[in-house]
Design a protein around this motif. Structure first.
Motif, PDB file in Angstrom:
ATOM      1  N   ALA A 199       0.814  -1.291  -0.019  1.00 31.05           N
ATOM      2  CA  ALA A 199       0.061   0.057   0.195  1.00 31.05           C
ATOM      3  C   ALA A 199       0.794   1.279  -0.105  1.00 31.05           C
ATOM      4  O   ALA A 199       0.607   2.229  -0.832  1.00 31.05           O
ATOM      5  CB  ALA A 199      -0.943  -0.025   1.200  1.00 31.05           C
ATOM      6  N   VAL A 200       1.917   1.237   0.815  1.00 32.28           N
ATOM      7  CA  VAL A 200       2.842   2.485   0.980  1.00 32.28           C
ATOM      8  C   VAL A 200       3.556   2.619  -0.572  1.00 32.28           C
ATOM      9  O   VAL A 200       3.813   3.752  -0.854  1.00 32.28           O
ATOM     10  CB  VAL A 200       3.816   2.354   2.033  1.00 32.28           C
ATOM     11  CG1 VAL A 200       4.712   3.361   1.833  1.00 32.28           C
ATOM     12  CG2 VAL A 200       3.017   2.366   3.354  1.00 32.28           C
ATOM     13  N   ASP A 201       4.113   1.318  -1.157  1.00 24.58           N
ATOM     14  CA  ASP A 201       4.763   1.508  -2.248  1.00 24.58           C
ATOM     15  C   ASP A 201       3.941   2.092  -3.363  1.00 24.58           C
ATOM     16  O   ASP A 201       4.372   2.897  -4.296  1.00 24.58           O
ATOM     17  CB  ASP A 201       5.399   0.226  -2.674  1.00 24.58           C
ATOM     18  CG  ASP A 201       6.564  -0.129  -1.905  1.00 24.58           C
ATOM     19  OD1 ASP A 201       7.198   0.794  -1.344  1.00 24.58           O
ATOM     20  OD2 ASP A 201       7.139  -1.365  -2.137  1.00 24.58           O
ATOM     21  N   ARG A 202       2.685   1.606  -3.672  1.00 30.78           N
ATOM     22  CA  ARG A 202       1.590   2.166  -4.269  1.00 30.78           C
ATOM     23  C   ARG A 202       1.552   3.531  -4.262  1.00 30.78           C
ATOM     24  O   ARG A 202       1.294   4.250  -5.315  1.00 30.78           O
ATOM     25  CB  ARG A 202       0.433   1.230  -4.345  1.00 30.78           C
ATOM     26  CG  ARG A 202      -0.607   1.449  -5.556  1.00 30.78           C
ATOM     27  CD  ARG A 202      -0.203   1.139  -6.677  1.00 30.78           C
ATOM     28  NE  ARG A 202      -1.188   1.419  -8.007  1.00 30.78           N
ATOM     29  CZ  ARG A 202      -1.050   0.615  -8.780  1.00 30.78           C
ATOM     30  NH1 ARG A 202      -0.223  -0.060  -9.291  1.00 30.78           N
ATOM     31  NH2 ARG A 202      -2.208   0.839  -9.756  1.00 30.78           N
ATOM     32  N   GLY A 203       1.096   3.997  -2.959  1.00 28.62           N
ATOM     33  CA  GLY A 203       0.676   5.257  -2.951  1.00 28.62           C
ATOM     34  C   GLY A 203       2.019   6.185  -3.388  1.00 28.62           C
ATOM     35  O   GLY A 203       1.949   7.237  -3.853  1.00 28.62           O
ATOM     36  N   GLY A 204       3.474   5.835  -2.951  1.00 28.34           N
ATOM     37  CA  GLY A 204       4.501   6.515  -3.198  1.00 28.34           C
ATOM     38  C   GLY A 204       4.399   6.822  -4.657  1.00 28.34           C
ATOM     39  O   GLY A 204       5.010   7.521  -5.377  1.00 28.34           O
ATOM     40  N   ALA A 205       4.159   5.783  -5.244  1.00 29.65           N
ATOM     41  CA  ALA A 205       4.449   5.403  -7.105  1.00 29.65           C
ATOM     42  C   ALA A 205       3.199   6.572  -7.632  1.00 29.65           C
ATOM     43  O   ALA A 205       3.497   7.555  -8.700  1.00 29.65           O
ATOM     44  CB  ALA A 205       4.010   4.192  -7.562  1.00 29.65           C
ATOM     45  N   VAL A 206       2.323   6.558  -6.937  1.00 17.58           N
ATOM     46  CA  VAL A 206       1.149   7.743  -7.647  1.00 17.58           C
ATOM     47  C   VAL A 206       1.606   8.766  -7.202  1.00 17.58           C
ATOM     48  O   VAL A 206       1.158   9.769  -7.996  1.00 17.58           O
ATOM     49  CB  VAL A 206      -0.319   7.165  -6.910  1.00 17.58           C
ATOM     50  CG1 VAL A 206      -1.495   8.290  -6.889  1.00 17.58           C
ATOM     51  CG2 VAL A 206      -0.668   5.750  -7.202  1.00 17.58           C
ATOM     52  N   GLY A 207       2.029   9.165  -5.872  1.00 12.59           N
ATOM     53  CA  GLY A 207       2.382  10.548  -5.833  1.00 12.59           C
ATOM     54  C   GLY A 207       3.609  11.129  -6.789  1.00 12.59           C
ATOM     55  O   GLY A 207       3.506  12.042  -7.000  1.00 12.59           O
ATOM     56  N   VAL A 208       4.474  10.062  -6.996  1.00 13.49           N
ATOM     57  CA  VAL A 208       5.735  10.355  -7.919  1.00 13.49           C
ATOM     58  C   VAL A 208       5.121  10.698  -9.275  1.00 13.49           C
ATOM     59  O   VAL A 208       5.273  11.756  -9.924  1.00 13.49           O
ATOM     60  CB  VAL A 208       6.783   9.285  -8.138  1.00 13.49           C
ATOM     61  CG1 VAL A 208       7.383   9.563  -9.437  1.00 13.49           C
ATOM     62  CG2 VAL A 208       7.402   9.395  -6.857  1.00 13.49           C
ATOM     63  N   ARG A 209       4.089  10.062  -9.716  1.00 16.86           N
ATOM     64  CA  ARG A 209       3.408  10.214 -11.209  1.00 16.86           C
ATOM     65  C   ARG A 209       2.723  11.594 -11.100  1.00 16.86           C
ATOM     66  O   ARG A 209       2.695  12.171 -11.955  1.00 16.86           O
ATOM     67  CB  ARG A 209       2.374   8.968 -11.504  1.00 16.86           C
ATOM     68  CG  ARG A 209       1.711   9.283 -12.707  1.00 16.86           C
ATOM     69  CD  ARG A 209       0.775   8.354 -13.152  1.00 16.86           C
ATOM     70  NE  ARG A 209      -0.377   8.189 -12.431  1.00 16.86           N
ATOM     71  CZ  ARG A 209      -1.321   7.171 -12.253  1.00 16.86           C
ATOM     72  NH1 ARG A 209      -1.021   6.281 -12.995  1.00 16.86           N
ATOM     73  NH2 ARG A 209      -2.095   7.469 -11.264  1.00 16.86           N
ATOM     74  N   ARG A 210       2.034  11.781  -9.875  1.00 13.90           N
ATOM     75  CA  ARG A 210       1.149  13.341  -9.938  1.00 13.90           C
ATOM     76  C   ARG A 210       2.281  14.310 -10.008  1.00 13.90           C
ATOM     77  O   ARG A 210       2.181  15.335 -10.586  1.00 13.90           O
ATOM     78  CB  ARG A 210       0.495  13.113  -8.729  1.00 13.90           C
ATOM     79  CG  ARG A 210      -0.789  12.349  -8.637  1.00 13.90           C
ATOM     80  CD  ARG A 210      -1.733  12.507  -7.442  1.00 13.90           C
ATOM     81  NE  ARG A 210      -2.512  11.833  -7.692  1.00 13.90           N
ATOM     82  CZ  ARG A 210      -3.130  11.361  -6.310  1.00 13.90           C
ATOM     83  NH1 ARG A 210      -2.722  11.550  -5.135  1.00 13.90           N
ATOM     84  NH2 ARG A 210      -4.622  10.418  -6.635  1.00 13.90           N
ATOM     85  N   PHE A 211       3.519  14.023  -9.273  1.00 17.32           N
ATOM     86  CA  PHE A 211       4.408  15.102  -9.374  1.00 17.32           C
ATOM     87  C   PHE A 211       5.347  15.337 -10.612  1.00 17.32           C
ATOM     88  O   PHE A 211       5.537  16.394 -10.972  1.00 17.32           O
ATOM     89  CB  PHE A 211       5.466  15.023  -8.075  1.00 17.32           C
ATOM     90  CG  PHE A 211       6.379  15.850  -7.800  1.00 17.32           C
ATOM     91  CD1 PHE A 211       6.191  17.311  -7.268  1.00 17.32           C
ATOM     92  CD2 PHE A 211       7.910  15.641  -8.227  1.00 17.32           C
ATOM     93  CE1 PHE A 211       7.141  18.103  -7.332  1.00 17.32           C
ATOM     94  CE2 PHE A 211       8.789  16.471  -8.111  1.00 17.32           C
ATOM     95  CZ  PHE A 211       8.597  17.814  -7.546  1.00 17.32           C
ATOM     96  N   THR A 212       5.663  13.997 -11.258  1.00 23.34           N
ATOM     97  CA  THR A 212       6.534  14.066 -12.535  1.00 23.34           C
ATOM     98  C   THR A 212       5.849  13.874 -13.687  1.00 23.34           C
ATOM     99  O   THR A 212       6.235  14.310 -14.643  1.00 23.34           O
ATOM    100  CB  THR A 212       7.359  13.207 -12.272  1.00 23.34           C
ATOM    101  OG1 THR A 212       7.065  11.897 -12.351  1.00 23.34           O
ATOM    102  CG2 THR A 212       8.369  13.379 -11.008  1.00 23.34           C
ATOM    103  N   GLY A 213       4.493  13.233 -13.573  1.00 23.28           N
ATOM    104  CA  GLY A 213       3.876  12.941 -14.768  1.00 23.28           C
ATOM    105  C   GLY A 213       4.226  11.509 -15.215  1.00 23.28           C
ATOM    106  O   GLY A 213       3.568  11.297 -16.326  1.00 23.28           O
ATOM    107  N   ARG A 214       5.165  10.862 -14.723  1.00 25.50           N
ATOM    108  CA  ARG A 214       5.510   9.672 -15.166  1.00 25.50           C
ATOM    109  C   ARG A 214       5.573   8.520 -13.926  1.00 25.50           C
ATOM    110  O   ARG A 214       5.564   8.831 -12.811  1.00 25.50           O
ATOM    111  CB  ARG A 214       7.066   9.501 -15.749  1.00 25.50           C
ATOM    112  CG  ARG A 214       7.110  10.373 -16.768  1.00 25.50           C
ATOM    113  CD  ARG A 214       8.467  10.059 -17.551  1.00 25.50           C
ATOM    114  NE  ARG A 214       8.455  10.242 -18.996  1.00 25.50           N
ATOM    115  CZ  ARG A 214       8.260   9.393 -19.860  1.00 25.50           C
ATOM    116  NH1 ARG A 214       7.737   8.410 -19.822  1.00 25.50           N
ATOM    117  NH2 ARG A 214       8.265  10.116 -21.165  1.00 25.50           N
TER     118      ARG A 214
END
Length: 90
Positions: A72-87
């Motif tokens: 859950a934490v890894d998935r949330g982090g990946a979603v946050g990075v996508r929102r921040f970087t677009g990738r």
């Protein structure tokens, strides 16, 4: 943004989130163990007074909780990075 930037942005986030996941999983496990076993502390595998079943059940429960929290934490982090970087970090 390049693929490398998204991946590089996720590295420090992933490390910090990993520490947070461990702390959260430990706290959740302690609470679940108290509720299910009625015992204050989970058995230590080398505790001579604890039975095999109790030790193995505690280890299985702890592993399951850690895996779910970590995912859950890894998935949330990946979603946050996508929102921040677009990738999506690969």
């Amino acid at each position: 943004m390049s693929k490398g930037i998204g991946k590089a942005a996720y590295k420090p986030v992933g490390v910090l989130m990993g520490f947070a996941a461990g702390a959260i999983a430990g706290a959740v496990f302690r609470q679940v163990w108290k509720m299910t076993a009625g015992d204050g502390e989970a058995p230590n595998p080398t505790d001579e007074d604890r039975r095999w079943g109790e030790v193995l059940a505690a280890a299985a429960l702890q592993g399951a909780i850690f895996s779910v929290v970590r995912a859950a934490v890894d998935r949330g982090g990946a979603v946050g990075v996508r929102r921040f970087t677009g990738r999506w970090p690969d």
